[in-house]
Design a protein around this motif. Structure first.
Motif, mmCIF file in Angstrom:
data_model
loop_
_atom_site.group_PDB
_atom_site.id
_atom_site.type_symbol
_atom_site.label_atom_id
_atom_site.label_comp_id
_atom_site.label_asym_id
_atom_site.label_seq_id
_atom_site.Cartn_x
_atom_site.Cartn_y
_atom_site.Cartn_z
ATOM 1 N N ALA A 83 22.796 8.429 -75.129
ATOM 2 C CA ALA A 83 21.522 7.777 -74.812
ATOM 3 C C ALA A 83 21.185 7.951 -73.338
ATOM 4 O O ALA A 83 20.048 8.311 -72.972
ATOM 5 N N ALA A 84 22.165 7.725 -72.466
ATOM 6 C CA ALA A 84 21.928 7.832 -71.023
ATOM 7 C C ALA A 84 21.646 9.278 -70.618
ATOM 8 O O ALA A 84 20.736 9.550 -69.814
ATOM 9 N N ALA A 85 22.412 10.234 -71.167
ATOM 10 C CA ALA A 85 22.215 11.639 -70.815
ATOM 11 C C ALA A 85 20.850 12.136 -71.262
ATOM 12 O O ALA A 85 20.191 12.912 -70.545
ATOM 13 N N ILE A 86 20.414 11.704 -72.437
ATOM 14 C CA ILE A 86 19.090 12.101 -72.930
ATOM 15 C C ILE A 86 17.996 11.561 -72.012
ATOM 16 O O ILE A 86 17.053 12.276 -71.642
ATOM 17 N N LEU A 87 18.114 10.297 -71.616
ATOM 18 C CA LEU A 87 17.109 9.683 -70.735
ATOM 19 C C LEU A 87 17.072 10.386 -69.373
ATOM 20 O O LEU A 87 15.992 10.664 -68.845
ATOM 21 N N VAL A 88 18.234 10.682 -68.812
ATOM 22 C CA VAL A 88 18.293 11.335 -67.505
ATOM 23 C C VAL A 88 17.721 12.752 -67.586
ATOM 24 O O VAL A 88 16.936 13.170 -66.723
ATOM 25 N N ALA A 89 18.098 13.498 -68.619
ATOM 26 C CA ALA A 89 17.606 14.871 -68.769
ATOM 27 C C ALA A 89 16.100 14.890 -68.980
ATOM 28 O O ALA A 89 15.395 15.738 -68.410
ATOM 29 N N GLU A 90 15.595 13.962 -69.779
ATOM 30 C CA GLU A 90 14.148 13.923 -70.010
ATOM 31 C C GLU A 90 13.405 13.549 -68.739
ATOM 32 O O GLU A 90 12.360 14.125 -68.425
ATOM 33 N N ALA A 91 13.955 12.587 -67.991
ATOM 34 C CA ALA A 91 13.324 12.191 -66.726
ATOM 35 C C ALA A 91 13.285 13.365 -65.753
ATOM 36 O O ALA A 91 12.257 13.615 -65.098
ATOM 37 N N ALA A 92 14.390 14.089 -65.660
ATOM 38 C CA ALA A 92 14.441 15.246 -64.758
ATOM 39 C C ALA A 92 13.439 16.311 -65.190
ATOM 40 O O ALA A 92 12.753 16.914 -64.355
ATOM 41 N N LEU A 108 19.115 19.024 -75.069
ATOM 42 C CA LEU A 108 20.188 19.453 -75.964
ATOM 43 C C LEU A 108 21.345 20.076 -75.192
ATOM 44 O O LEU A 108 22.515 19.846 -75.516
ATOM 45 N N VAL A 109 21.035 20.847 -74.176
ATOM 46 C CA VAL A 109 22.073 21.487 -73.374
ATOM 47 C C VAL A 109 22.858 20.450 -72.572
ATOM 48 O O VAL A 109 24.079 20.560 -72.412
ATOM 49 N N THR A 110 22.159 19.427 -72.081
ATOM 50 C CA THR A 110 22.783 18.431 -71.203
ATOM 51 C C THR A 110 23.528 17.335 -71.956
ATOM 52 O O THR A 110 24.636 16.943 -71.577
ATOM 53 N N ALA A 111 22.938 16.827 -73.023
ATOM 54 C CA ALA A 111 23.445 15.612 -73.664
ATOM 55 C C ALA A 111 24.527 15.847 -74.706
ATOM 56 O O ALA A 111 25.225 14.904 -75.088
ATOM 57 N N PHE A 112 24.688 17.088 -75.168
ATOM 58 C CA PHE A 112 25.651 17.340 -76.243
ATOM 59 C C PHE A 112 26.737 18.301 -75.780
ATOM 60 O O PHE A 112 26.557 19.519 -75.827
ATOM 61 N N PRO A 113 27.877 17.775 -75.333
ATOM 62 C CA PRO A 113 28.975 18.624 -74.880
ATOM 63 C C PRO A 113 29.743 19.233 -76.040
ATOM 64 O O PRO A 113 29.678 18.750 -77.177
ATOM 65 N N ASN A 114 30.483 20.275 -75.754
ATOM 66 C CA ASN A 114 31.287 20.954 -76.766
ATOM 67 C C ASN A 114 32.585 20.164 -76.969
ATOM 68 O O ASN A 114 33.652 20.535 -76.475
ATOM 69 N N THR A 115 32.484 19.070 -77.719
ATOM 70 C CA THR A 115 33.631 18.192 -77.934
ATOM 71 C C THR A 115 34.592 18.728 -78.988
ATOM 72 O O THR A 115 35.698 18.206 -79.136
ATOM 73 N N GLY A 116 34.187 19.759 -79.728
ATOM 74 C CA GLY A 116 35.008 20.259 -80.812
ATOM 75 C C GLY A 116 35.891 21.418 -80.436
ATOM 76 O O GLY A 116 37.036 21.238 -80.008
ATOM 77 N N ASN A 117 35.351 22.644 -80.586
ATOM 78 C CA ASN A 117 36.208 23.814 -80.411
ATOM 79 C C ASN A 117 36.604 24.077 -78.965
ATOM 80 O O ASN A 117 37.400 24.971 -78.695
ATOM 81 N N TYR A 118 36.107 23.308 -78.034
ATOM 82 C CA TYR A 118 36.523 23.413 -76.631
ATOM 83 C C TYR A 118 37.152 22.097 -76.171
ATOM 84 O O TYR A 118 38.203 22.080 -75.550
ATOM 85 N N GLY A 119 36.486 20.998 -76.524
ATOM 86 C CA GLY A 119 36.931 19.694 -76.048
ATOM 87 C C GLY A 119 38.282 19.254 -76.579
ATOM 88 O O GLY A 119 39.112 18.726 -75.828
#
Length: 326
Positions: A83-92, A108-119
């Motif tokens: 929620a916070a990352a989406i708000l910050v990215a949209e504001a920017a 999408l690039v900012t708020a969703f990290p690669n938590t699976g095959n990398y994380g």
């Protein structure tokens, strides 16, 4: 005269060698393979999505030693971070006058990290079993968010976007693996860890990690960055610098009782951009960003953040292990 590392400070070279180098090595093999051979990644993706990852998630959640309150805190933290990352990215994006398509891509690039095959692999190498278990929970929650909130962001204003996202949630095996593991724990019917069933699940799930890394390398080898690289600088900065700061703030606000869980959560938020947004913008978004197709913009951002993560994650892990932040 010999010098020693000050207390509380972790040598970046040691962090790179123990937590990042194994990831780079396996991913590098995938990159070389993707450069010289035409590997059918669709088939590998199907195997990971429908077999390996669900086995990993079920086994990890069913056998985790993390307390129920910790699982609830991780879930809340993941939701708050997104929620916070989406708000910050949209504001920017709005500050610089980005178009609707550009806003969707940057979010999408900012708020969703690669938590699976990398994380998961990085967290496993950095913080052991607790790191892996925490990363699996983060992946499980994000899997639901990315196919609901992510679809909405990608196709804002298009009819049926949210409905399509909800349908996708129920087609993702990870969701059923999460539900099955939680129900099994609640009913107390999880087989013993040393049983044949659980040993088999662990064997299948453990194989997900190297296959995921090979896929990342193969996908990077096929990414045509070209002149688009200069256009993704702002998005890369938001993802690799600002996102982990947001993650640290969320971790402090949630108040994890286990420092390893808190540090793994922050590490997960510092991962490079997830690959799934490429699929989302391809299906639900249209138009250009900085003069290039939105899918090419997102693909290049994923490529750039993944390369940058070799340096940034080394620094983040060193800071987290030192205990300076959480």
């Amino acid at each position: 005269m010999a010098t020693s590392t000050p207390a509380g400070v972790v040598a970046p070279l040691s962090v790179f060698a123990t937590a990042i180098l194994p990831i780079v090595a396996v991913g590098g093999v995938g990159y070389l393979l993707g450069s010289v051979r035409d590997v059918d990644t669709d088939a590998l993706n199907v195997i990971v999505v429908y077999v390996l990852a669900p086995a990993l998630v079920f086994h990890s959640l069913a056998t985790t030693t993390l307390a129920g309150s910790t699982l609830a805190r991780i879930t809340a933290a993941v939701v708050l971070f997104h929620a916070a990352a989406i708000l910050v990215a949209e504001a920017a994006g709005r500050v610089v006058g980005a178009s609707r398509t550009a806003l969707a891509a940057v979010i999408l690039v900012t708020a969703f990290p690669n938590t699976g095959n990398y994380g998961i692999p990085v967290s496993n190498f950095a913080f052991g079993e607790t790191g892996r278990a925490t990363a699996v929970v983060c992946l499980s929650v994000q899997a639901v968010l990315i196919y609901t909130v992510g679809v909405y962001v990608a196709g804002r204003g298009s009819a049926g976007g949210v409905g399509d996202g909800l349908r996708r949630v129920f087609s993702v095996p990870l969701v059923y693996a999460v539900v099955a593991a939680l129900v099994a724990r609640w009913l107390g019917v999880v087989p013993p860890v040393e049983s044949t069933a659980m040993s088999t699940l662990q064997l299948v799930g453990d194989s997900a990690i190297p296959v995921m890394l090979l896929l990342v390398g193969i996908q990077l080898a096929r990414t045509d960055v070209g002149s688009t690289l200069s256009a993704v600088g702002g998005a890369v900065g938001l993802k690799m610098v600002l996102a982990p700061v947001i993650g640290a703030g969320v971790a402090l606000a949630v108040g994890f009782s286990d420092p390893s869980v808190a540090r793994t959560f922050v590490l997960e938020t510092a991962m490079p951009s997830a690959v799934t947004p490429v699929i989302l913008v391809g299906e639900f978004a249209e138009g250009e960003v900085a003069g290039v197709p939105v899918t090419e913009f997102v693909s290049t951002a994923i490529f750039a953040t993944t390369l940058a993560s070799v340096v940034t994650l080394t620094a983040v892990i060193a800071i987290l292990r030192s205990g300076v932040v959480v």
